[in-house]
Design a protein around this motif. Structure first.
Motif, short mmCIF file in Angstrom:
data_model
loop_
_atom_site.label_atom_id
_atom_site.label_comp_id
_atom_site.label_asym_id
_atom_site.label_seq_id
_atom_site.Cartn_x
_atom_site.Cartn_y
_atom_site.Cartn_z
N MET A 118 0.78 -1.33 0.00
CA MET A 118 -0.30 0.46 0.30
C MET A 118 1.21 1.21 0.12
N HIS A 119 0.25 2.17 -0.60
CA HIS A 119 1.25 3.43 -1.22
C HIS A 119 -0.07 4.32 -0.75
N ILE A 120 1.10 5.47 -0.33
CA ILE A 120 -0.64 6.80 0.77
C ILE A 120 0.37 7.75 0.08
N GLY A 121 0.00 9.08 -0.47
CA GLY A 121 0.52 10.10 -1.27
C GLY A 121 -0.61 11.90 -0.84
N VAL A 122 0.31 12.37 -0.83
CA VAL A 122 -0.95 13.64 -1.23
C VAL A 122 0.23 14.86 -1.98
N GLU A 123 -0.53 15.26 -2.68
CA GLU A 123 -0.36 16.36 -3.75
C GLU A 123 -0.85 17.53 -3.26
N HIS A 124 -0.57 18.87 -3.76
CA HIS A 124 -1.24 20.05 -2.85
C HIS A 124 -1.91 20.77 -4.77
N ASP A 125 -2.71 20.23 -4.93
CA ASP A 125 -3.18 21.86 -6.40
C ASP A 125 -3.77 23.00 -5.89
N PRO A 126 -4.14 23.70 -7.13
CA PRO A 126 -4.78 24.56 -6.71
C PRO A 126 -6.20 24.91 -5.76
N GLY A 127 -5.64 25.11 -4.85
CA GLY A 127 -7.90 25.23 -3.82
C GLY A 127 -7.94 24.24 -3.59
N CYS A 128 -6.83 22.88 -3.30
CA CYS A 128 -7.02 21.61 -2.75
C CYS A 128 -6.05 20.53 -2.39
N TRP A 129 -5.75 19.76 -1.75
CA TRP A 129 -5.73 18.67 -1.84
C TRP A 129 -5.83 18.12 -1.71
N ARG A 130 -4.65 16.95 -2.99
CA ARG A 130 -5.08 15.69 -3.67
C ARG A 130 -4.88 14.72 -2.88
#
Length: 94
Positions: free
Chosen positions: A1-13
């Motif tokens: 399992m892998h969990i990731g996060v990225e910042h997009d304009p106006g939100c977190w993905r």
């Protein structure tokens, strides 16, 4: 399992990837409905978990989706709107 996060304009993905049974892309949209299960014989559950997740994410202004292939696992994505962005959007709606 892998969990990731990225910042997009106006939100977190967020992304959660597994190495499970995968899902045929034709059925991906059905995964998020209440009591919907694709592989009843191969995976346990009630068909409520993803539907509840979608309800929570959508209630907070986000969206949820999956990318998957049978036998190759799935990556579930969801977005959470940034607080400042959500507050300014709410002010403009009223």
């Amino acid at each position: 399992m892998h969990i990731g996060v990225e910042h997009d304009p106006g939100c977190w993905r967020f992304a959660v990837r597994d190495n499970g049974i995968g899902v045929d892309p034709r059925f991906a949209g059905k995964l998020f409905g209440f009591f919907k299960r694709i592989e009843r014989d191969r995976s346990p559950g009630t068909g409520m978990g993803l539907a509840i997740c979608k309800k929570i994410v959508v209630r907070h202004g986000g969206r949820v989706w999956v990318e998957s292939q049978p036998g190759k696992g799935s990556t579930f994505y969801f977005t959470i709107v940034e607080r400042a962005h959500a507050q300014s959007a709410t002010k403009h709606e009223g």
